[in-house]
Write a protein that holds these residues in place. Structure first.
Motif, PDB file in Angstrom:
ATOM      1  N   ASN A   1       8.768   8.013   4.708  1.00 36.02           N
ATOM      2  CA  ASN A   1       8.980   8.745   3.464  1.00 36.02           C
ATOM      3  C   ASN A   1       7.476   9.252   2.742  1.00 36.02           C
ATOM      4  N   VAL A   2       6.386   8.408   3.274  1.00 34.70           N
ATOM      5  CA  VAL A   2       5.146   9.101   2.596  1.00 34.70           C
ATOM      6  C   VAL A   2       4.629  10.284   3.243  1.00 34.70           C
ATOM      7  N   LYS A   3       5.050  10.507   4.632  1.00 33.97           N
ATOM      8  CA  LYS A   3       4.560  11.504   5.220  1.00 33.97           C
ATOM      9  C   LYS A   3       5.525  12.590   4.950  1.00 33.97           C
ATOM     10  N   LYS A   4       6.904  12.479   4.557  1.00 40.71           N
ATOM     11  CA  LYS A   4       7.836  13.592   3.983  1.00 40.71           C
ATOM     12  C   LYS A   4       7.192  13.949   2.764  1.00 40.71           C
TER      13      LYS A   4
ATOM     14  N   LEU B   1      -1.048   6.796   8.540  1.00 38.41           N
ATOM     15  CA  LEU B   1       0.379   7.134   8.664  1.00 38.41           C
ATOM     16  C   LEU B   1       0.926   7.432  10.059  1.00 38.41           C
ATOM     17  N   GLU B   2       0.028   8.308  10.788  1.00 39.85           N
ATOM     18  CA  GLU B   2       0.327   8.592  12.179  1.00 39.85           C
ATOM     19  C   GLU B   2       0.212   7.481  13.306  1.00 39.85           C
ATOM     20  N   ARG B   3      -0.782   6.471  12.776  1.00 45.97           N
ATOM     21  CA  ARG B   3      -0.920   5.394  13.833  1.00 45.97           C
ATOM     22  C   ARG B   3       0.112   4.346  13.327  1.00 45.97           C
TER      23      ARG B   3
ATOM     24  N   ALA C   1       0.844  -1.108   0.111  1.00 50.46           N
ATOM     25  CA  ALA C   1      -0.078   0.149  -0.026  1.00 50.46           C
ATOM     26  C   ALA C   1       0.873   1.447   0.155  1.00 50.46           C
ATOM     27  N   LEU C   2       1.876   1.282   0.795  1.00 51.94           N
ATOM     28  CA  LEU C   2       2.872   2.279   0.665  1.00 51.94           C
ATOM     29  C   LEU C   2       3.563   2.859  -0.442  1.00 51.94           C
ATOM     30  N   PHE C   3       3.957   1.455  -1.253  1.00 54.48           N
ATOM     31  CA  PHE C   3       4.511   1.678  -2.561  1.00 54.48           C
ATOM     32  C   PHE C   3       3.878   2.311  -3.667  1.00 54.48           C
ATOM     33  N   LEU C   4       2.356   2.496  -3.419  1.00 50.13           N
ATOM     34  CA  LEU C   4       1.666   2.974  -4.369  1.00 50.13           C
ATOM     35  C   LEU C   4       2.021   4.630  -4.558  1.00 50.13           C
ATOM     36  N   TRP C   5       2.779   5.185  -3.545  1.00 54.03           N
ATOM     37  CA  TRP C   5       3.131   6.451  -3.268  1.00 54.03           C
ATOM     38  C   TRP C   5       4.354   6.618  -4.214  1.00 54.03           C
ATOM     39  N   ASN C   6       5.016   5.647  -4.795  1.00 53.96           N
ATOM     40  CA  ASN C   6       6.210   5.785  -5.636  1.00 53.96           C
ATOM     41  C   ASN C   6       5.684   5.879  -7.020  1.00 53.96           C
ATOM     42  N   ASN C   7       4.455   5.544  -7.349  1.00 54.38           N
ATOM     43  CA  ASN C   7       3.973   5.881  -8.611  1.00 54.38           C
ATOM     44  C   ASN C   7       3.853   7.299  -9.074  1.00 54.38           C
TER      45      ASN C   7
ATOM     46  N   ASN D   1       9.766   2.626   8.003  1.00 53.87           N
ATOM     47  CA  ASN D   1      10.592   3.877   7.119  1.00 53.87           C
ATOM     48  C   ASN D   1       9.851   4.050   6.005  1.00 53.87           C
ATOM     49  N   LEU D   2       9.061   3.315   5.300  1.00 56.18           N
ATOM     50  CA  LEU D   2       8.216   3.771   4.168  1.00 56.18           C
ATOM     51  C   LEU D   2       7.182   4.648   4.709  1.00 56.18           C
TER      52      LEU D   2
END
Length: 510
Positions: free
Chosen positions: A439-442, A421-423, A393-399, A435-436
């Motif tokens: 990165n998404v929060k950033k 993300l906070e949870r 699910a977090l890898f989606l943000w790399n698209n 770690n991922l």
């Protein structure tokens, strides 16, 4: 097989020329066969000696029943007969190839099998040459031979019913008769592709019944056979335009039966691969029939537990529809959310992979119709305790395309995603997921820092309010328990009984 057995027995000889001192060429006239299938001649003295140089016609007639060897010797070569006899030779070879052998014993009928194999090779060469157009008797005999060799009942599947067909862990089962079946399939393919075949005549024999029985073969456990069938079905779909609606309907019925009844079929991936190219050829605007095929046949294919076997082909078909008509994207995403797995983490990872490809083909307008439920589901996946689901699910943000969609609609999406993300940051156990998450929060912070801080502040306020509400609820229950403890028990009054906590030693002994 009884006919073959009876044909090998010695038969009563007919009148022969006493002065010739030689035998006749046909085995029925004063002949028999040896144990290995070679023809035997009789000398004038009556002694029996094997013949080493006999006519080809005599050999085939001695091995196969007389009903098979008709009009012209089937083992003759096409180059050895005049053009006027090639049609008869073609049909004669087809009749010979209608005999089906048992391949469970490789040593059984070895001579007959070799003859049939040679006849099939001759037929393939003749069809490949395309020297003349096929007449109706040739087409009829060809379809009869294909039906005799190919259409058969499969043995029951003894594998685990939970597998639902061939998977990556199972070894494929191979057809013992493949040495002949492969040649029949090669001949079938060349026959359908040949310019000598007139589709107007061929459709009378490659009819609806023939197509249904052909589609049944896709359930074969031999991957080689399914691969041949895939190519042949595609050629039939292209050759016989009149049968196209029926083929689509018949394949839809196979999908319906697989999804809603049997949950087991070996050829779903191959059927979807054929329809991937079929869908790419649909004319625009799409017919309502094609949209119904998408909604009622393709989308429900995400339901079975064996999705991983055909996910790649299914995703390609779905994205082809979206590329043809982008307005279908929102209904496809809603369909995926409807069948989203809740108990299988492995399927959830597959859904996320398919969802990413669908989102790549989705435009901004269509995303607006379903973005809230979509990203709410993605948020649930981000918080999954299964690290592979959370990672995917977090890898989606790399698209880049997905990130662009989020950026365009960040006012609606960020308040949905940021709490998840906070949870994760506070409580997830896996370091790679942590770690991922950072990165998404950033990424979100760099996208719109003011909105990011506002959403974070709102989340913290919600957390504080939730903590206060839980504390109030706990105190309310404690007060009710204390009141109930001092209230006298009368009649049918319910009583709150606290469970007795045994000492550790006593509990261990009990």
């Amino acid at each position: 097989m009884w006919k073959q057995f009876l044909s090998k027995l010695p038969r009563k000889s007919s009148k022969s020329d006493a002065s010739s001192g030689t035998t006749r060429s046909h085995p029925i006239n004063n002949g028999t066969t040896s144990m290995n299938g070679n023809p035997i001649q009789r000398t004038s003295s009556g002694n029996v000696v094997p013949s080493r140089s006999t006519a080809v016609k005599r050999t085939a007639s001695a091995i196969f029943p007389s009903s098979v060897v008709t009009s012209i010797e089937p083992l003759l070569l096409f180059k050895d007969v005049p053009n006027t006899e090639k049609q008869n030779l073609f049909i004669s070879k087809l009749n010979l190839c209608c005999v089906v052998f048992d391949f469970s014993d490789p040593n059984k009928n070895s001579t007959e099998k070799d003859m049939k194999r040679q006849a099939l090779l001759d037929l393939i060469d003749y069809v490949d040459a395309g020297s003349s157009r096929f007449t109706e008797p040739m087409i009829s005999a060809s379809c009869k031979m294909f039906a005799m060799n190919l259409f058969r009942a499969f043995p029951p599947n003894n594998r685990s019913s939970a597998g639902g067909g061939e998977t990556e862990e199972e070894e494929p089962m191979f057809e013992p008769a493949w040495s002949h079946l492969q040649l029949v399939y090669d001949l079938f393919l060349k026959f359908i592709e040949s310019s000598s075949l007139d589709a107007k005549i061929g459709k009378k024999y490659v009819d609806h019944s023939f197509i249904v029985r052909l589609l049944h073969l896709f359930d074969s456990e031999d991957p080689r056979e399914r691969d041949c069938l895939k190519t042949i079905l595609h050629r039939i779909y292209g050759k016989f335009m009149v049968h196209r609606p029926f083929i689509r309907k018949a394949v839809s019925n196979i999908f319906y039966q697989f999804v809603f009844e049997t949950d087991r079929h070996n050829g779903i991936a191959e059927l979807l691969e054929v329809f991937g190219s079929v869908i790419s050829g649909f004319a625009l605007p799409l017919k309502e029939e094609h949209k119904i095929f998408l909604w009622k046949a393709l989308i429900p294919l995400h339901k079975p537990k064996t999705l991983g076997v055909y996910l790649q082909q299914l995703t390609y078909c779905v994205t082809q529809f979206i590329e043809k008509e982008p307005k279908l994207a929102s209904s496809v995403i809603k369909g995926l959310l409807r069948y989203w797995p809740v108990t299988s983490s492995q399927k959830e990872v597959m859904f996320l992979s398919g969802l990413e490809e669908v989102m790549e083909a989705t435009n901004m307008v269509e995303l607006q119709k379903c973005m809230i439920p979509l990203f709410r589901r993605i948020s649930f996946c981000i918080n999954s305790s299964h690290f592979q689901v959370a990672e995917r699910a977090l890898f989606l943000w790399n698209n880049d395309h997905v990130l662009s969609l989020v950026s365009q609609h960040r006012q609606a999406i960020m308040p949905v995603v940021l709490p998840a993300l906070e949870r994760n940051t506070r409580s997830h156990w896996n370091q790679a997921v942590l770690n991922l998450t950072q990165n998404v929060k950033k990424m979100l912070s760099e996208m719109d820092e003011e909105l990011f801080l506002a959403c974070k502040t709102k989340f913290e306020e919600e957390e504080t309010r939730q903590t206060i509400m839980e504390e109030k609820r706990r105190m309310t229950w404690e007060r009710l328990e204390s009141i109930a403890a001092f209230r006298p028990v009368t009649g049918n009054t319910s009583v709150l009984v606290r469970p007795a906590i045994a000492p550790p030693v006593v509990a261990a002994l009990s």
